[in-house]
Design an enzyme around this catalytic site. Structure first.
Site, PDB file in Angstrom:
ATOM      1  N   LEU A 297       5.701   4.914   7.078  1.00 45.05           N
ATOM      2  CA  LEU A 297       4.361   4.514   6.629  1.00 45.05           C
ATOM      3  C   LEU A 297       3.237   4.933   7.560  1.00 45.05           C
ATOM      4  O   LEU A 297       2.302   4.179   7.810  1.00 45.05           O
ATOM      5  CB  LEU A 297       4.302   2.992   6.405  1.00 45.05           C
ATOM      6  CG  LEU A 297       5.147   2.465   5.251  1.00 45.05           C
ATOM      7  CD1 LEU A 297       5.155   0.938   5.271  1.00 45.05           C
ATOM      8  CD2 LEU A 297       4.622   2.956   3.910  1.00 45.05           C
TER       9      LEU A 297
ATOM     10  N   THR B 261       9.272  13.741  -4.446  1.00 47.30           N
ATOM     11  CA  THR B 261       9.794  14.806  -3.589  1.00 47.30           C
ATOM     12  C   THR B 261       9.535  16.211  -4.145  1.00 47.30           C
ATOM     13  O   THR B 261       9.261  17.134  -3.373  1.00 47.30           O
ATOM     14  CB  THR B 261      11.310  14.583  -3.384  1.00 47.30           C
ATOM     15  OG1 THR B 261      11.463  13.267  -2.832  1.00 47.30           O
ATOM     16  CG2 THR B 261      11.930  15.590  -2.461  1.00 47.30           C
TER      17      THR B 261
ATOM     18  N   ILE C 252      12.090   3.907  -9.012  1.00 53.44           N
ATOM     19  CA  ILE C 252      12.548   3.239  -7.807  1.00 53.44           C
ATOM     20  C   ILE C 252      11.896   3.838  -6.559  1.00 53.44           C
ATOM     21  O   ILE C 252      11.462   4.993  -6.574  1.00 53.44           O
ATOM     22  CB  ILE C 252      14.095   3.326  -7.663  1.00 53.44           C
ATOM     23  CG1 ILE C 252      14.551   4.769  -7.592  1.00 53.44           C
ATOM     24  CG2 ILE C 252      14.786   2.561  -8.722  1.00 53.44           C
ATOM     25  CD1 ILE C 252      16.050   4.969  -7.328  1.00 53.44           C
TER      26      ILE C 252
ATOM     27  N   GLY D  53       1.103   5.243   1.114  1.00 49.79           N
ATOM     28  CA  GLY D  53       1.217   3.819   1.432  1.00 49.79           C
ATOM     29  C   GLY D  53       0.183   3.436   2.485  1.00 49.79           C
ATOM     30  O   GLY D  53       0.052   4.116   3.501  1.00 49.79           O
TER      31      GLY D  53
ATOM     32  N   LYS E 157       6.168  -2.103  -7.190  1.00 51.13           N
ATOM     33  CA  LYS E 157       7.177  -1.034  -7.069  1.00 51.13           C
ATOM     34  C   LYS E 157       8.456  -1.596  -6.468  1.00 51.13           C
ATOM     35  O   LYS E 157       8.460  -2.074  -5.327  1.00 51.13           O
ATOM     36  CB  LYS E 157       6.619   0.084  -6.191  1.00 51.13           C
ATOM     37  CG  LYS E 157       7.572   1.256  -6.052  1.00 51.13           C
ATOM     38  CD  LYS E 157       6.863   2.399  -5.402  1.00 51.13           C
ATOM     39  CE  LYS E 157       7.757   3.602  -5.237  1.00 51.13           C
ATOM     40  NZ  LYS E 157       7.044   4.701  -4.583  1.00 51.13           N
TER      41      LYS E 157
ATOM     42  N   THR F  45      12.827   4.718  -2.437  1.00 58.99           N
ATOM     43  CA  THR F  45      13.970   5.488  -1.927  1.00 58.99           C
ATOM     44  C   THR F  45      15.212   4.609  -1.711  1.00 58.99           C
ATOM     45  O   THR F  45      15.106   3.403  -1.510  1.00 58.99           O
ATOM     46  CB  THR F  45      13.601   6.174  -0.604  1.00 58.99           C
ATOM     47  OG1 THR F  45      13.075   5.195   0.286  1.00 58.99           O
ATOM     48  CG2 THR F  45      12.569   7.265  -0.808  1.00 58.99           C
TER      49      THR F  45
ATOM     50  N   CYS G 154       9.137  -3.182   2.074  1.00 61.15           N
ATOM     51  CA  CYS G 154       8.809  -3.203   3.503  1.00 61.15           C
ATOM     52  C   CYS G 154       9.490  -4.389   4.170  1.00 61.15           C
ATOM     53  O   CYS G 154       9.622  -5.451   3.563  1.00 61.15           O
ATOM     54  CB  CYS G 154       7.303  -3.351   3.700  1.00 61.15           C
ATOM     55  SG  CYS G 154       6.342  -2.143   2.823  1.00 61.15           S
TER      56      CYS G 154
ATOM     57  N   ASN H 225      -1.417   2.557  -3.061  1.00 60.39           N
ATOM     58  CA  ASN H 225      -0.112   1.983  -2.728  1.00 60.39           C
ATOM     59  C   ASN H 225      -0.285   1.149  -1.460  1.00 60.39           C
ATOM     60  O   ASN H 225      -0.736   1.652  -0.436  1.00 60.39           O
ATOM     61  CB  ASN H 225       0.896   3.122  -2.527  1.00 60.39           C
ATOM     62  CG  ASN H 225       2.293   2.624  -2.206  1.00 60.39           C
ATOM     63  OD1 ASN H 225       2.585   2.263  -1.072  1.00 60.39           O
ATOM     64  ND2 ASN H 225       3.169   2.614  -3.183  1.00 60.39           N
TER      65      ASN H 225
HETATM   66  C1  LIG Z   1       8.028  11.632   2.432  1.00 58.21           C
HETATM   67  C2  LIG Z   1       8.010  10.431   1.529  1.00 58.21           C
HETATM   68  C3  LIG Z   1       7.097   9.395   1.772  1.00 58.21           C
HETATM   69  C4  LIG Z   1       7.058   8.277   0.932  1.00 58.21           C
HETATM   70  N1  LIG Z   1       6.143   7.287   1.164  1.00 58.21           N
HETATM   71  C5  LIG Z   1       6.069   6.220   0.321  1.00 58.21           C
HETATM   72  C6  LIG Z   1       5.075   5.208   0.503  1.00 58.21           C
HETATM   73  O1  LIG Z   1       4.239   5.295   1.394  1.00 58.21           O
HETATM   74  N2  LIG Z   1       5.074   4.141  -0.350  1.00 58.21           N
HETATM   75  C7  LIG Z   1       5.981   4.034  -1.381  1.00 58.21           C
HETATM   76  O2  LIG Z   1       5.933   3.062  -2.135  1.00 58.21           O
HETATM   77  N3  LIG Z   1       6.903   5.003  -1.589  1.00 58.21           N
HETATM   78  C8  LIG Z   1       6.970   6.075  -0.769  1.00 58.21           C
HETATM   79  N4  LIG Z   1       7.907   7.053  -0.992  1.00 58.21           N
HETATM   80  C9  LIG Z   1       8.821   6.929  -2.146  1.00 58.21           C
HETATM   81  C10 LIG Z   1       8.344   7.778  -3.322  1.00 58.21           C
HETATM   82  O3  LIG Z   1       7.053   7.375  -3.755  1.00 58.21           O
HETATM   83  C11 LIG Z   1       9.352   7.668  -4.502  1.00 58.21           C
HETATM   84  O4  LIG Z   1       9.439   6.328  -4.915  1.00 58.21           O
HETATM   85  C12 LIG Z   1      10.744   8.148  -4.123  1.00 58.21           C
HETATM   86  O5  LIG Z   1      10.673   9.263  -3.244  1.00 58.21           O
HETATM   87  C13 LIG Z   1      11.598   8.519  -5.329  1.00 58.21           C
HETATM   88  O6  LIG Z   1      10.995   9.532  -6.100  1.00 58.21           O
HETATM   89  P1  LIG Z   1      11.330  11.116  -5.922  1.00 58.21           P
HETATM   90  O7  LIG Z   1      12.823  11.251  -5.965  1.00 58.21           O
HETATM   91  O8  LIG Z   1      10.624  11.783  -7.055  1.00 58.21           O
HETATM   92  O9  LIG Z   1      10.789  11.500  -4.589  1.00 58.21           O
HETATM   93  C14 LIG Z   1       7.967   8.178  -0.162  1.00 58.21           C
HETATM   94  C15 LIG Z   1       8.876   9.224  -0.390  1.00 58.21           C
HETATM   95  C16 LIG Z   1       8.903  10.337   0.426  1.00 58.21           C
HETATM   96  C17 LIG Z   1       9.878  11.445   0.135  1.00 58.21           C
END
Ligand SMILES: Cc1cc2nc3c(=O)[nH]c(=O)nc-3n(C[C@H](O)[C@H](O)[C@H](O)COP(=O)(O)O)c2cc1C
Length: 310
Positions: free
Chosen positions: A81, A274, A199, A54, A173, A201, A138, A107
């Site tokens: 972020l 993740t 989605i 991001g 997103k 988080t 955000c 992103n």
């Molecule tokens: C450590 C971490 C940092 C993340 N940073 C961002 C981000 O900067 N921008 C964003 O849109 N989503 C961010 N996410 C969300 C992930 O891109 C993703 O949408 C979310 O973790 C669900 O997918 P997963 O279960 O495969 O991790 C982050 C997730 C994690 C775990």
């Protein structure tokens, strides 16, 4: 001669330039850095796309430590972020991406409309950037810190403002922290999104009972990993049934079977988040598993599986 399974997808069919990926497996924002960190470990050029960390207008230090805690079948994070800011991304990262075969999607995050618009404007014409993913989860600091993505009006307003400021394909997103994902999806589609990813988080808290304090420095975090997969699948299914633009599924994917569930629920492509943190090769393993499944089932074109489960 045996024919190769058809995995290419068009993620932005209504966009003048379009956004074609060789295959539907991408890495999710914030879990794969800028791609550069992983290039020595795995053959990143074989991925469908990389979504970078991001990125905000100014560099950010992120939230206080601790920022990550493992929970049952999941990960709770409050990274906040942390990133190098758009100018450093353009100077240091985009020139590297410009030499890559794999498309990189930036992103984008912000705290005001103007933040987002300035970031996407700076990305205009930068070689190495193939598209934008708009993180609307955000807090809006000029709107009482409510997330941009939780009301259809605000989500649509932000999407159309960003759309007007960029000529790149725009993926929006969505946040799962909403009452009705369908109305948000329809709002951003109506406002000009080329695709929808979901989605992000799921908001959560974890408590250390011995220390009698929250596990995260920021108290509240975002839950990811296998624990959220059924929530994500529900939201992808609900969204894909209602919009005409491509949907990209994300949330708890750690194997090809998980990815195929999202595709059957209506996702044209998937993002893996993740799972990269414990296995940097997971996305390529998912890709191989999708190919194996197609071969085993005699499916030549992956699009035939998209949304077959209504
Ligand atoms: C450590 C971490 C940092 C993340 N940073 C961002 C981000 O900067 N921008 C964003 O849109 N989503 C961010 N996410 C969300 C992930 O891109 C993703 O949408 C979310 O973790 C669900 O997918 P997963 O279960 O495969 O991790 C982050 C997730 C994690 C775990």
């Amino acid at each position: 001669m045996e024919s190769l399974p058809k995995l290419r997808i068009q993620l932005a069919p209504h966009h003048p330039k379009g956004l074609i990926l060789d295959n539907p497996v991408m890495t999710a924002a914030g879990t794969f850095g800028y791609g550069t960190e992983y290039s020595e470990l795995v053959d990143i050029q074989r991925l469908g796309a990389i979504i970078c960390k991001g990125t905000t207008l100014m560099p950010r230090k992120g939230n206080p430590q601790p920022r990550m805690v493992e929970t049952t079948c999941g990960l709770l994070n409050s990274v906040g972020l942390e990133n190098i800011g758009i100018d450093a991304l353009i100077e240091d990262k985009a020139p590297i991406w410009a030499g890559w075969r794999v498309p990189v999607i930036v992103n984008v995050a912000g705290e005001t409309f103007d933040d987002y618009i300035q970031v996407v404007s700076k990305l205009e014409g930068i070689p190495g950037v193939s598209g934008i993913e708009l993180n609307i989860s955000c807090p809006n600091i000029s709107g009482g810190r409510m997330e941009f993505g939780v009301t259809p009006e605000l989500a649509a307003e932000l999407t159309s403002a960003v759309k007007a400021a960029t000529s790149l394909p725009l993926m929006v997103k969505l946040s799962p922290n909403v009452t009705d994902i369908r109305e948000i999806a329809l709002a951003v589609e109506g406002a000009g999104a080329d695709a929808i990813s979901l989605i992000n988080t799921v908001r959560g808290v974890a408590i250390d009972i011995n220390e009698r304090r929250p596990c995260l420095g920021n108290i509240i975090g975002g839950l990811s990993g296998p624990a959220i997969k059924p929530i994500a699948l529900y939201m992808v299914h609900e969204t894909a049934k209602n919009v005409r633009i491509p949907v990209i599924g994300c949330g708890g994917i750690s194997c090809a079977e998980d990815a195929l569930e999202f595709i059957m629920a209506g996702a044209s492509a998937v993002q893996i988040g993740t799972a990269n943190l414990t296995n940097p090769g997971v996305s390529l393993a998912v890709l191989q598993g999708i190919k194996d499944f197609m071969k085993q089932e005699g499916i030549e074109d992956l699009t035939r599986l998209v949304g077959i489960v209504h």
